[in-house]
Scaffold this motif. Sequence first.
Motif, mmCIF file in Angstrom:
data_model
loop_
_atom_site.group_PDB
_atom_site.id
_atom_site.type_symbol
_atom_site.label_atom_id
_atom_site.label_comp_id
_atom_site.label_asym_id
_atom_site.label_seq_id
_atom_site.Cartn_x
_atom_site.Cartn_y
_atom_site.Cartn_z
ATOM 1 N N ASP A 194 0.832 -1.201 0.000
ATOM 2 C CA ASP A 194 0.000 0.000 0.000
ATOM 3 C C ASP A 194 0.869 1.255 0.000
ATOM 4 N N SER A 195 1.883 1.284 0.833
ATOM 5 C CA SER A 195 2.788 2.434 0.895
ATOM 6 C C SER A 195 3.579 2.593 -0.405
ATOM 7 N N CYS A 223 2.152 8.892 -6.294
ATOM 8 C CA CYS A 223 2.157 10.284 -5.834
ATOM 9 C C CYS A 223 3.566 10.842 -5.648
ATOM 10 N N GLY A 224 4.577 10.061 -5.926
ATOM 11 C CA GLY A 224 5.949 10.451 -5.651
ATOM 12 C C GLY A 224 6.560 11.334 -6.724
ATOM 13 N N THR A 252 2.922 12.294 -12.461
ATOM 14 C CA THR A 252 2.535 13.495 -13.193
ATOM 15 C C THR A 252 1.748 14.414 -12.265
ATOM 16 N N ASP A 253 1.550 15.657 -12.715
ATOM 17 C CA ASP A 253 0.797 16.619 -11.907
ATOM 18 C C ASP A 253 -0.639 16.160 -11.693
ATOM 19 N N ALA A 254 -1.242 15.559 -12.709
ATOM 20 C CA ALA A 254 -2.621 15.078 -12.586
ATOM 21 C C ALA A 254 -2.725 13.973 -11.529
ATOM 22 N N GLU A 255 -1.745 13.098 -11.496
ATOM 23 C CA GLU A 255 -1.754 12.034 -10.493
ATOM 24 C C GLU A 255 -1.581 12.602 -9.091
ATOM 25 N N ARG A 256 -0.748 13.610 -8.952
ATOM 26 C CA ARG A 256 -0.530 14.217 -7.633
ATOM 27 C C ARG A 256 -1.778 14.948 -7.134
ATOM 28 N N ARG A 257 -2.617 15.422 -8.048
ATOM 29 C CA ARG A 257 -3.843 16.111 -7.651
ATOM 30 C C ARG A 257 -5.008 15.155 -7.433
ATOM 31 N N SER A 258 -4.825 13.879 -7.683
ATOM 32 C CA SER A 258 -5.910 12.914 -7.548
ATOM 33 C C SER A 258 -6.327 12.751 -6.088
ATOM 34 N N ALA A 259 -7.487 12.167 -5.883
ATOM 35 C CA ALA A 259 -8.027 11.985 -4.533
ATOM 36 C C ALA A 259 -7.158 11.052 -3.694
#
Length: 51
Positions: free
Chosen positions: A28-29, A36-37, A41-48
Motif C-alpha cells: 500500500d505504501s 504520488c511520488g 505526473t501533476d494530474a496524479e498528484r492532484r488525484s483523490a
Amino acid sequence: MTKQHWLVSGVLVLLCGGVLVLFTDVEDSLARWINCGPIATDAERRSAICR
C-alpha cells in the motif's frame, strides 16, 4: 496430532498471517509512493488518492 504438532501449526499460522499483513502494508505504501511520488505526473498528484 500431538500437542507439539498443534503448537507448531499455530505458530506457522500466526507467522504467515503476520507476513501477509506486513506485505499488504508495504504494498500500500509503495503504491502510494509510486502514484504520488517524484515520478508522478501533476494530474496524479492532484488525484483523490494523493490528497
